[in-house]
Design a protein around this motif. Structure first.
Motif, PDB file in Angstrom:
ATOM      1  N   THR A  16       0.832  -1.204   0.000  1.00  0.00           N
ATOM      2  CA  THR A  16       0.000   0.000   0.000  1.00  0.00           C
ATOM      3  C   THR A  16       0.866   1.253   0.000  1.00  0.00           C
ATOM      4  OG1 THR A  16      -1.780  -1.165   1.131  1.00  0.00           O
ATOM      5  CG2 THR A  16      -1.821   1.245   1.234  1.00  0.00           C
ATOM      6  N   VAL A  17       1.913   1.262   0.802  1.00  0.00           N
ATOM      7  CA  VAL A  17       2.816   2.420   0.819  1.00  0.00           C
ATOM      8  C   VAL A  17       3.457   2.594  -0.559  1.00  0.00           C
ATOM      9  CG1 VAL A  17       4.905   3.431   1.823  1.00  0.00           C
ATOM     10  CG2 VAL A  17       3.243   2.287   3.298  1.00  0.00           C
ATOM     11  N   TRP A  18       3.861   1.511  -1.180  1.00  0.00           N
ATOM     12  CA  TRP A  18       4.451   1.577  -2.518  1.00  0.00           C
ATOM     13  C   TRP A  18       3.458   2.193  -3.514  1.00  0.00           C
ATOM     14  CZ3 TRP A  18       2.673  -1.368  -6.786  1.00  0.00           C
ATOM     15  CH2 TRP A  18       3.425  -1.197  -7.951  1.00  0.00           C
ATOM     16  N   ARG A  19       2.197   1.731  -3.492  1.00  0.00           N
ATOM     17  CA  ARG A  19       1.188   2.258  -4.418  1.00  0.00           C
ATOM     18  C   ARG A  19       0.919   3.733  -4.170  1.00  0.00           C
ATOM     19  NH1 ARG A  19      -3.851  -1.566  -4.080  1.00  0.00           N
ATOM     20  NH2 ARG A  19      -3.727  -0.541  -2.100  1.00  0.00           N
ATOM     21  N   VAL A  20       0.802   4.123  -2.903  1.00  0.00           N
ATOM     22  CA  VAL A  20       0.555   5.526  -2.567  1.00  0.00           C
ATOM     23  C   VAL A  20       1.722   6.392  -3.020  1.00  0.00           C
ATOM     24  CG1 VAL A  20       0.299   7.165  -0.652  1.00  0.00           C
ATOM     25  CG2 VAL A  20      -1.064   5.066  -0.695  1.00  0.00           C
ATOM     26  N   LEU A  33      12.005   4.409   0.022  1.00  0.00           N
ATOM     27  CA  LEU A  33      12.842   3.514   0.819  1.00  0.00           C
ATOM     28  C   LEU A  33      13.671   4.275   1.845  1.00  0.00           C
ATOM     29  CD1 LEU A  33      13.856   1.016  -1.991  1.00  0.00           C
ATOM     30  CD2 LEU A  33      12.185   0.688  -0.153  1.00  0.00           C
ATOM     31  N   ALA A  34      14.105   5.472   1.519  1.00  0.00           N
ATOM     32  CA  ALA A  34      14.845   6.304   2.481  1.00  0.00           C
ATOM     33  C   ALA A  34      13.952   6.654   3.664  1.00  0.00           C
ATOM     34  CB  ALA A  34      15.373   7.569   1.805  1.00  0.00           C
ATOM     35  N   LEU A  35      12.693   6.979   3.404  1.00  0.00           N
ATOM     36  CA  LEU A  35      11.756   7.269   4.490  1.00  0.00           C
ATOM     37  C   LEU A  35      11.509   6.025   5.337  1.00  0.00           C
ATOM     38  CD1 LEU A  35       9.182   9.582   2.691  1.00  0.00           C
ATOM     39  CD2 LEU A  35      10.702  10.212   4.576  1.00  0.00           C
ATOM     40  N   ARG A  36      11.435   4.883   4.690  1.00  0.00           N
ATOM     41  CA  ARG A  36      11.238   3.633   5.434  1.00  0.00           C
ATOM     42  C   ARG A  36      12.407   3.394   6.384  1.00  0.00           C
ATOM     43  NH1 ARG A  36       9.647  -2.358   3.219  1.00  0.00           N
ATOM     44  NH2 ARG A  36       9.861  -3.387   5.223  1.00  0.00           N
ATOM     45  N   ARG A  37      13.634   3.553   5.859  1.00  0.00           N
ATOM     46  CA  ARG A  37      14.820   3.362   6.697  1.00  0.00           C
ATOM     47  C   ARG A  37      14.854   4.370   7.839  1.00  0.00           C
ATOM     48  NH1 ARG A  37      17.076   2.478   1.616  1.00  0.00           N
ATOM     49  NH2 ARG A  37      17.844   4.608   1.512  1.00  0.00           N
ATOM     50  N   LYS A  38      14.469   5.601   7.560  1.00  0.00           N
ATOM     51  CA  LYS A  38      14.461   6.638   8.577  1.00  0.00           C
ATOM     52  C   LYS A  38      13.504   6.279   9.725  1.00  0.00           C
ATOM     53  CE  LYS A  38      13.090  11.456   9.271  1.00  0.00           C
ATOM     54  NZ  LYS A  38      12.512  12.637   8.622  1.00  0.00           N
ATOM     55  N   VAL A  39      12.296   5.888   9.367  1.00  0.00           N
ATOM     56  CA  VAL A  39      11.283   5.548  10.380  1.00  0.00           C
ATOM     57  C   VAL A  39      11.678   4.277  11.135  1.00  0.00           C
ATOM     58  CG1 VAL A  39       8.877   4.848  10.721  1.00  0.00           C
ATOM     59  CG2 VAL A  39       9.414   6.772   9.219  1.00  0.00           C
ATOM     60  N   ALA A  40      12.268   3.325  10.423  1.00  0.00           N
ATOM     61  CA  ALA A  40      12.664   2.064  11.053  1.00  0.00           C
ATOM     62  C   ALA A  40      13.903   2.235  11.926  1.00  0.00           C
ATOM     63  CB  ALA A  40      12.919   1.015   9.984  1.00  0.00           C
TER      64      ALA A  40
END
Length: 154
Positions: A125-129, A141-148
């Protein structure tokens, strides 16, 4: 009578009032609907996700607890009525610059990680959005790494 006049004036001056509704094209409603969607897409909504949803919306949009609750209620209603995500993302793409759209995606990742695990439906869903918002895979992916909390330098 004076109470009604006072409520009317408060509503006219501050935008707050008992009948406050978020407009169909309000970017906050569109973003909140996406956040409500991401919280429930894996079929389980736990207390941590509910709390994170409230916190993220209240902090990002500087809302009172009452306004936050109303926004979540309206966003839930819109999400339940929606047949796809395009209606929400098109509002965001029309009304927000890329930096603010990136913040919406970051809020989505915060909700994905709120329960401690990433479900494949959430990731998809995040990918589609991101695609619909015109956000690159690199930024997503940078935002994903940041949040993780992962180190981007590696």
């Amino acid at each position: 009578m004076f109470d009604k006049l006072r409520q009317f004036l408060k509503s006219a001056v501050t935008g707050e009032g008992d009948g406050l509704r978020f407009a169909e094209d309000d970017h906050r409603l569109a973003a909140a609907a996406l956040l409500v969607h991401i919280v429930s897409v894996d079929g389980v909504v736990d207390d941590a996700e509910r709390a994170t949803l409230k916190d993220v919306l209240a902090q990002h949009y500087k809302l009172t607890p009452e306004m936050t609750a109303e926004l979540i209620a309206e966003a839930t209603e819109r999400d339940n009525e929606a047949v796809d995500l395009y209606g929400f993302t098109s509002v965001l793409k029309r009304n927000l610059e890329i930096e603010e759209r990136l913040k919406v995606l970051e809020m989505m990742w915060q909700l994905v990680y709120a329960d401690g695990s990433v479900h494949e439906f959430e990731d998809n869903t995040v990918w589609r959005v991101a695609e619909l918002l015109g956000i690159s895979s690199r930024d997503r992916l940078a935002l994903r790494r940041k949040v993780a909390g992962e180190d981007e330098a590696s």
